[in-house]
Design an enzyme around this catalytic site. Structure first.
Site, PDB file in Angstrom:
ATOM      1  N   GLY A 134       1.441   2.444  11.061  1.00 49.44           N
ATOM      2  CA  GLY A 134       2.393   4.181  10.853  1.00 49.44           C
ATOM      3  C   GLY A 134       3.194   3.949  12.174  1.00 49.44           C
ATOM      4  CG  ASN A 162      -1.733   0.931   1.087  1.00 50.91           C
ATOM      5  OD1 ASN A 162      -2.000   1.956   0.586  1.00 50.91           O
ATOM      6  ND2 ASN A 162      -2.257   1.332   2.473  1.00 50.91           N
ATOM      7  CG  HIS A 195      -6.253   1.849   4.671  1.00 51.36           C
ATOM      8  ND1 HIS A 195      -5.843   3.099   5.556  1.00 51.36           N
ATOM      9  CD2 HIS A 195      -4.913   0.999   4.418  1.00 51.36           C
ATOM     10  CE1 HIS A 195      -5.142   2.902   5.913  1.00 51.36           C
ATOM     11  NE2 HIS A 195      -4.035   1.710   5.374  1.00 51.36           N
ATOM     12  CD  GLU A 235      -4.012  -2.337   7.388  1.00 57.17           C
ATOM     13  OE1 GLU A 235      -3.114  -2.920   7.142  1.00 57.17           O
ATOM     14  OE2 GLU A 235      -4.658  -1.234   6.985  1.00 57.17           O
ATOM     15  N   GLY A 245       2.467  -1.002   4.353  1.00 57.89           N
ATOM     16  CA  GLY A 245       2.307   1.004   4.121  1.00 57.89           C
ATOM     17  C   GLY A 245       3.556   1.009   3.892  1.00 57.89           C
TER      18      GLY A 245
HETATM   19  P1  PGA Z   1       1.992   0.351   7.635  1.00 62.56           P
HETATM   20  O1  PGA Z   1       0.586   1.232   6.886  1.00 62.56           O
HETATM   21  O2  PGA Z   1       3.216  -1.019   7.775  1.00 62.56           O
HETATM   22  O3  PGA Z   1       3.055   2.541   6.997  1.00 62.56           O
HETATM   23  O4  PGA Z   1       1.972   0.694   9.161  1.00 62.56           O
HETATM   24  C1  PGA Z   1       0.351   0.268   6.766  1.00 62.56           C
HETATM   25  C2  PGA Z   1      -1.775  -0.217   6.219  1.00 62.56           C
HETATM   26  O5  PGA Z   1      -1.577   1.651   6.617  1.00 62.56           O
HETATM   27  O6  PGA Z   1      -1.869  -0.756   5.696  1.00 62.56           O
END
Ligand code: PGA
Length: 246
Positions: free
Chosen positions: A167, A6, A91, A161, A230
């Site tokens: 993040g 993503n 999401h 998630e 992400g």
């Molecule tokens: P991240 O995002 O790997 O940056 O935590 C994952 C996502 O929001 O799909």
């Protein structure tokens, strides 16, 4: 193992998008059991569409309805016409921008009607001591799956998630033990929507601060069928290290 990259809005130049694609292709060569799906911003889908043997494409979202007078919307048919296989739907960053369970349910149905496989994101924003968050997850699943036929339900990919884990740094991701518990819970919930053992075949991904350091532990004995990655998917070195760690 399905790995959905993503890119969010991290990738800002066509050159970077092409470099990430080239790297993903190398990571896919000779790996029949590894499926990589890149989820770029819409303009890059056109850019990458013709050049991506072995690597799948995903959209980060999809519009609500078929083609027509819907300025700013991207229909599922426009995406499948370019060879896009998946769409991330619901999401937490779209939910934070105002999408509710009903809108997400309509998008899931619309995607399926155009043979675009939804990657339905579910997850709690925080964990409360009374475990009300488990009910919230059930509700997210119920609203999205109830309008679908049995055959359609079986095609949906679920991405668990937890929003609190998105993040962050790799050591703030969920622990493998907690992940195993949640995946077992989601599988159990699926039994309510899919008779017999049909729910067993539904792919469940984990997303939230996955990186090269935690990817292997998070995908060993936790019951997941893949990862939604992400930030770590938007850097050639970090993403290669993550995929190779699996
Ligand atoms: P991240 O995002 O790997 O940056 O935590 C994952 C996502 O929001 O799909």
């Amino acid at each position: 193992m399905l790995i959905v990259a993503n890119w969010k809005a991290y990738v800002e130049t066509p050159a970077k998008a092409k470099a990430l694609l080239a790297s993903a292709k190398r990571l896919s060569v000779g790996k029949a059991k590894r499926e990589i799906a890149l989820a770029p911003a819409y303009p890059y889908i056109g850019l990458l569409a013709g050049t991506r043997a072995k690597v799948k494409l995903a959209a980060q979202d999809v519009g609500l309805s078929e083609s027509g007078a819907h300025t700013g919307e991207v229909s599922a048919g426009a995406l499948t016409g370019l060879g896009v296989s998946y769409a991330i739907i619901g999401h937490s960053e779209r939910r934070a921008a105002g999408e509710d369970d009903e809108v997400i349910a309509r998008k899931v149905a619309h995607a399926l009607a155009s043979k675009l496989t939804p990657v339905l994101c579910i997850g709690e924003t925080e964990r409360d001591p009374d475990a009300a968050y488990l009910k919230r997850i059930r509700e997210q699943l119920r609203t999205a799956l109830t309008p679908l036929t049995g055959a359609e339900r079986a095609q949906v990919v679920i991405a668990y998630e937890p929003v609190w884990a998105i993040g962050k740094s790799g050591d703030e991701a969920i622990t493998p033990a907690d992940l195993a518990e949640m995946i077992a819970y989601v599988r159990k919930l699926l039994e309510d929507f899919m008779p017999g053992r049909a729910g067993d075949r539904v792919r469940i991904l984990y997303g939230g601060s996955v990186d090269a350091g935690n990817a292997r532990a998070l995908s060993t004995d936790t019951g997941i069928d893949g990862l939604l990655v992400g930030r770590a998917s938007t850097d050639v070195t970090a993403f290669s290290a993550l995929v190779r760690a699996l």
